[in-house]
Design a protein around this motif. Structure first.
Motif, PDB file in Angstrom:
ATOM      1  N   LEU A   1      16.086  19.679  -5.445  1.00 53.82           N
ATOM      2  CA  LEU A   1      16.089  20.912  -4.665  1.00 53.82           C
ATOM      3  C   LEU A   1      17.004  21.907  -5.351  1.00 53.82           C
ATOM      4  O   LEU A   1      17.842  21.543  -6.173  1.00 53.82           O
ATOM      5  CB  LEU A   1      16.534  20.663  -3.217  1.00 53.82           C
ATOM      6  CG  LEU A   1      17.929  20.070  -2.982  1.00 53.82           C
ATOM      7  CD1 LEU A   1      18.977  21.167  -2.826  1.00 53.82           C
ATOM      8  CD2 LEU A   1      17.922  19.197  -1.730  1.00 53.82           C
ATOM      9  N   THR A   2      16.801  23.175  -5.020  1.00 54.95           N
ATOM     10  CA  THR A   2      17.646  24.244  -5.553  1.00 54.95           C
ATOM     11  C   THR A   2      18.174  25.078  -4.397  1.00 54.95           C
ATOM     12  O   THR A   2      17.423  25.445  -3.497  1.00 54.95           O
ATOM     13  CB  THR A   2      16.851  25.146  -6.514  1.00 54.95           C
ATOM     14  OG1 THR A   2      16.396  24.362  -7.623  1.00 54.95           O
ATOM     15  CG2 THR A   2      17.723  26.288  -7.040  1.00 54.95           C
ATOM     16  N   VAL A   3      19.466  25.336  -4.419  1.00 56.04           N
ATOM     17  CA  VAL A   3      20.094  26.238  -3.456  1.00 56.04           C
ATOM     18  C   VAL A   3      20.373  27.536  -4.198  1.00 56.04           C
ATOM     19  O   VAL A   3      21.115  27.546  -5.181  1.00 56.04           O
ATOM     20  CB  VAL A   3      21.410  25.654  -2.903  1.00 56.04           C
ATOM     21  CG1 VAL A   3      21.910  26.510  -1.741  1.00 56.04           C
ATOM     22  CG2 VAL A   3      21.226  24.206  -2.463  1.00 56.04           C
ATOM     23  N   GLU A   4      19.777  28.627  -3.734  1.00 52.47           N
ATOM     24  CA  GLU A   4      19.937  29.897  -4.423  1.00 52.47           C
ATOM     25  C   GLU A   4      21.324  30.495  -4.151  1.00 52.47           C
ATOM     26  O   GLU A   4      21.971  30.175  -3.153  1.00 52.47           O
ATOM     27  CB  GLU A   4      18.861  30.885  -3.981  1.00 52.47           C
ATOM     28  CG  GLU A   4      17.440  30.432  -4.294  1.00 52.47           C
ATOM     29  CD  GLU A   4      17.175  30.290  -5.787  1.00 52.47           C
ATOM     30  OE1 GLU A   4      17.890  30.941  -6.590  1.00 52.47           O
ATOM     31  OE2 GLU A   4      16.259  29.522  -6.149  1.00 52.47           O
ATOM     32  N   SER A   5      21.762  31.357  -5.039  1.00 55.00           N
ATOM     33  CA  SER A   5      23.035  32.047  -4.852  1.00 55.00           C
ATOM     34  C   SER A   5      23.016  32.833  -3.548  1.00 55.00           C
ATOM     35  O   SER A   5      22.038  33.513  -3.230  1.00 55.00           O
ATOM     36  CB  SER A   5      23.280  32.991  -6.026  1.00 55.00           C
ATOM     37  OG  SER A   5      24.497  33.669  -5.887  1.00 55.00           O
ATOM     38  N   GLU A   6      24.074  32.677  -2.747  1.00 55.56           N
ATOM     39  CA  GLU A   6      24.273  33.336  -1.449  1.00 55.56           C
ATOM     40  C   GLU A   6      23.354  32.799  -0.357  1.00 55.56           C
ATOM     41  O   GLU A   6      23.329  33.342   0.752  1.00 55.56           O
ATOM     42  CB  GLU A   6      24.113  34.854  -1.562  1.00 55.56           C
ATOM     43  CG  GLU A   6      25.092  35.505  -2.517  1.00 55.56           C
ATOM     44  CD  GLU A   6      25.031  37.014  -2.519  1.00 55.56           C
ATOM     45  OE1 GLU A   6      24.273  37.597  -1.715  1.00 55.56           O
ATOM     46  OE2 GLU A   6      25.759  37.631  -3.321  1.00 55.56           O
ATOM     47  N   GLU A   7      22.627  31.736  -0.627  1.00 53.56           N
ATOM     48  CA  GLU A   7      21.746  31.153   0.391  1.00 53.56           C
ATOM     49  C   GLU A   7      22.551  30.268   1.332  1.00 53.56           C
ATOM     50  O   GLU A   7      23.516  29.612   0.939  1.00 53.56           O
ATOM     51  CB  GLU A   7      20.641  30.329  -0.263  1.00 53.56           C
ATOM     52  CG  GLU A   7      19.656  29.735   0.746  1.00 53.56           C
ATOM     53  CD  GLU A   7      18.514  28.968   0.109  1.00 53.56           C
ATOM     54  OE1 GLU A   7      17.498  28.745   0.792  1.00 53.56           O
ATOM     55  OE2 GLU A   7      18.638  28.575  -1.073  1.00 53.56           O
ATOM     56  N   PHE A   8      22.127  30.231   2.589  1.00 53.91           N
ATOM     57  CA  PHE A   8      22.654  29.290   3.582  1.00 53.91           C
ATOM     58  C   PHE A   8      21.571  28.237   3.779  1.00 53.91           C
ATOM     59  O   PHE A   8      20.539  28.493   4.388  1.00 53.91           O
ATOM     60  CB  PHE A   8      22.943  30.019   4.903  1.00 53.91           C
ATOM     61  CG  PHE A   8      23.824  29.261   5.853  1.00 53.91           C
ATOM     62  CD1 PHE A   8      23.530  27.960   6.234  1.00 53.91           C
ATOM     63  CD2 PHE A   8      24.965  29.858   6.380  1.00 53.91           C
ATOM     64  CE1 PHE A   8      24.342  27.262   7.114  1.00 53.91           C
ATOM     65  CE2 PHE A   8      25.790  29.173   7.266  1.00 53.91           C
ATOM     66  CZ  PHE A   8      25.482  27.882   7.639  1.00 53.91           C
ATOM     67  N   LEU A   9      21.811  27.045   3.227  1.00 53.52           N
ATOM     68  CA  LEU A   9      20.820  25.977   3.270  1.00 53.52           C
ATOM     69  C   LEU A   9      21.343  24.824   4.111  1.00 53.52           C
ATOM     70  O   LEU A   9      22.487  24.393   3.947  1.00 53.52           O
ATOM     71  CB  LEU A   9      20.487  25.488   1.863  1.00 53.52           C
ATOM     72  CG  LEU A   9      19.412  24.398   1.807  1.00 53.52           C
ATOM     73  CD1 LEU A   9      18.349  24.760   0.761  1.00 53.52           C
ATOM     74  CD2 LEU A   9      20.015  23.032   1.488  1.00 53.52           C
ATOM     75  N   ALA A  10      20.515  24.323   5.027  1.00 56.84           N
ATOM     76  CA  ALA A  10      20.891  23.196   5.881  1.00 56.84           C
ATOM     77  C   ALA A  10      20.174  21.933   5.416  1.00 56.84           C
ATOM     78  O   ALA A  10      18.986  21.974   5.058  1.00 56.84           O
ATOM     79  CB  ALA A  10      20.540  23.485   7.334  1.00 56.84           C
ATOM     80  N   LEU A  11      20.897  20.819   5.426  1.00 54.25           N
ATOM     81  CA  LEU A  11      20.342  19.496   5.149  1.00 54.25           C
ATOM     82  C   LEU A  11      20.256  18.737   6.456  1.00 54.25           C
ATOM     83  O   LEU A  11      21.261  18.599   7.170  1.00 54.25           O
ATOM     84  CB  LEU A  11      21.226  18.728   4.173  1.00 54.25           C
ATOM     85  CG  LEU A  11      21.304  19.213   2.725  1.00 54.25           C
ATOM     86  CD1 LEU A  11      22.347  18.397   1.971  1.00 54.25           C
ATOM     87  CD2 LEU A  11      19.947  19.105   2.050  1.00 54.25           C
ATOM     88  N   LEU A  12      19.063  18.221   6.751  1.00 54.92           N
ATOM     89  CA  LEU A  12      18.819  17.583   8.036  1.00 54.92           C
ATOM     90  C   LEU A  12      18.009  16.320   7.803  1.00 54.92           C
ATOM     91  O   LEU A  12      17.200  16.245   6.878  1.00 54.92           O
ATOM     92  CB  LEU A  12      18.036  18.558   8.929  1.00 54.92           C
ATOM     93  CG  LEU A  12      17.905  18.291  10.406  1.00 54.92           C
ATOM     94  CD1 LEU A  12      19.264  18.431  11.091  1.00 54.92           C
ATOM     95  CD2 LEU A  12      16.926  19.284  11.031  1.00 54.92           C
ATOM     96  N   GLY A  13      18.220  15.321   8.642  1.00 60.05           N
ATOM     97  CA  GLY A  13      17.447  14.091   8.539  1.00 60.05           C
ATOM     98  C   GLY A  13      17.979  13.060   9.499  1.00 60.05           C
ATOM     99  O   GLY A  13      19.027  13.253  10.126  1.00 60.05           O
ATOM    100  N   PRO A  14      17.263  11.932   9.651  1.00 64.97           N
ATOM    101  CA  PRO A  14      17.723  10.885  10.571  1.00 64.97           C
ATOM    102  C   PRO A  14      19.035  10.274  10.096  1.00 64.97           C
ATOM    103  O   PRO A  14      19.423  10.412   8.927  1.00 64.97           O
ATOM    104  CB  PRO A  14      16.585   9.865  10.545  1.00 64.97           C
ATOM    105  CG  PRO A  14      15.882  10.109   9.258  1.00 64.97           C
ATOM    106  CD  PRO A  14      16.009  11.572   8.966  1.00 64.97           C
ATOM    107  N   SER A  15      19.731   9.599  10.989  1.00 71.69           N
ATOM    108  CA  SER A  15      21.007   8.969  10.643  1.00 71.69           C
ATOM    109  C   SER A  15      20.824   8.028   9.457  1.00 71.69           C
ATOM    110  O   SER A  15      19.852   7.271   9.383  1.00 71.69           O
ATOM    111  CB  SER A  15      21.555   8.189  11.839  1.00 71.69           C
ATOM    112  OG  SER A  15      21.868   9.061  12.893  1.00 71.69           O
ATOM    113  N   GLY A  16      21.782   8.088   8.529  1.00 73.42           N
ATOM    114  CA  GLY A  16      21.755   7.200   7.376  1.00 73.42           C
ATOM    115  C   GLY A  16      20.819   7.626   6.262  1.00 73.42           C
ATOM    116  O   GLY A  16      20.560   6.840   5.354  1.00 73.42           O
ATOM    117  N   CYS A  17      20.328   8.875   6.305  1.00 78.41           N
ATOM    118  CA  CYS A  17      19.346   9.306   5.309  1.00 78.41           C
ATOM    119  C   CYS A  17      19.980   9.764   4.006  1.00 78.41           C
ATOM    120  O   CYS A  17      19.266  10.086   3.056  1.00 78.41           O
ATOM    121  CB  CYS A  17      18.454  10.414   5.875  1.00 78.41           C
ATOM    122  SG  CYS A  17      19.298  12.005   6.077  1.00 78.41           S
ATOM    123  N   GLY A  18      21.302   9.851   3.950  1.00 80.53           N
ATOM    124  CA  GLY A  18      21.958  10.221   2.699  1.00 80.53           C
ATOM    125  C   GLY A  18      22.389  11.670   2.621  1.00 80.53           C
ATOM    126  O   GLY A  18      22.726  12.165   1.538  1.00 80.53           O
TER     127      GLY A  18
END
Length: 260
Positions: free
Chosen positions: A28-45
């Motif tokens: 994945l790529t997070v762009e400059s000045e981007e607000f990116l959220a990581l979401l997933g079930p418990s224990g997903c890393g």
């Protein structure tokens, strides 16, 4: 600064010597000045991926690249943790100055930058207080001020509001967004809360159950600045429903595996 996660996998070894895969082939790529959220079930890393971006641990395969050199005297990354992680023997001012001390800044410059970020996070007047004298929300503001004071190119946040009550959590979300509007930091934000992710982020990356891999990336079609009124908008509700259906199917699959 852009963050590029390039085909990253991470495997740990447990106490019995068994391999435990945490992440598999994540890109994945997070762009400059981007607000990116990581979401997933418990224990997903999710937290593992955040630690890889922070450089606190190394990938087993693939790589993490921060594109663009931080300015002189500026940190590449800083982390805000779920637990407040403050030094109980230090005042608010001294806690915020900690990273600046580690960077070798002189006393007057440390004090100036700390005061500016104490003001930014709404803590003016509490400089001489100790963590035990503050509410949970105020303690987390100190953690945010400390991270911002080193002027990181990328701000990493690991469920920073999960220990707060619902009302304080909503207020802190709005305050963080206001800070982001003023600073335009690149932010990677880990959360278990679907509503929080959609309310705050430009995009939400949904990870699968362990070993975590990218299921999808969902752009959030809400304007900025974000307001509480947007929680009822069709774009917000559609994104929440789509993410929940993905996470629910992953959780159900994990449950079936456990019962097999």
């Amino acid at each position: 600064m852009r963050v590029v996660v390039d085909h990253v996998s991470k495997t740990y070894t447990d106490r019995r010597g068994h391999s435990v895969p945490a992440l598999h082939d994540v890109s994945l790529t997070v762009e400059s000045e981007e607000f990116l959220a990581l979401l997933g079930p418990s224990g997903c890393g999710k937290s593992t991926l955040l630690n890889l971006v922070a450089g606190l641990t190394a990938p087993s395969a693939g790589g993490v690249h921060l594109e663009g050199e931080p300015a002189r005297g500026r940190s590449a990354t800083a982390m805000v943790f779920q637990e407040f992680a403050l030094f109980p023997w230090r005042t608010v001012q001294a806690n915020v100055e900690f990273g600046l001390e580690e960077a070798g800044l002189g006393a007057s410059e440390r004090a100036r930058r700390a005061r500016a970020h104490i003001q930014l996070t709404g803590l003016a007047g509490f400089e001489s207080k100790y963590p035990h004298q503050l509410s949970g929300g105020m303690r987390q503001r100190v953690g945010i001020a400390r991270a911002l004071a080193v002027d990181p190119a990328v701000l990493l946040m690991d469920e920073p509001f999960s220990a707060l009550d619902a009302q304080t959590r909503q207020l802190m979300q709005e305050e963080l967004l206001a800070i982001w509007e003023r600073t335009r930091k690149t932010i990677v934000y880990v959360t278990h809360n679907i509503h929080e992710a959609v309310f705050m982020a430009d995009r939400v990356v949904v990870l699968s159950r362990r070993p975590g891999r990218v299921l999808t990336m969902i752009p959030v079609a809400l304007g900025r600045p974000r307001t509480e009124a947007m929680l009822g908008e069709p774009a917000f509700l559609a994104a929440v429903d789509r993410i929940w259906s993905l996470i629910r199917s992953q959780a159900q699959a994990a449950l079936r595996e456990g019962e097999a």
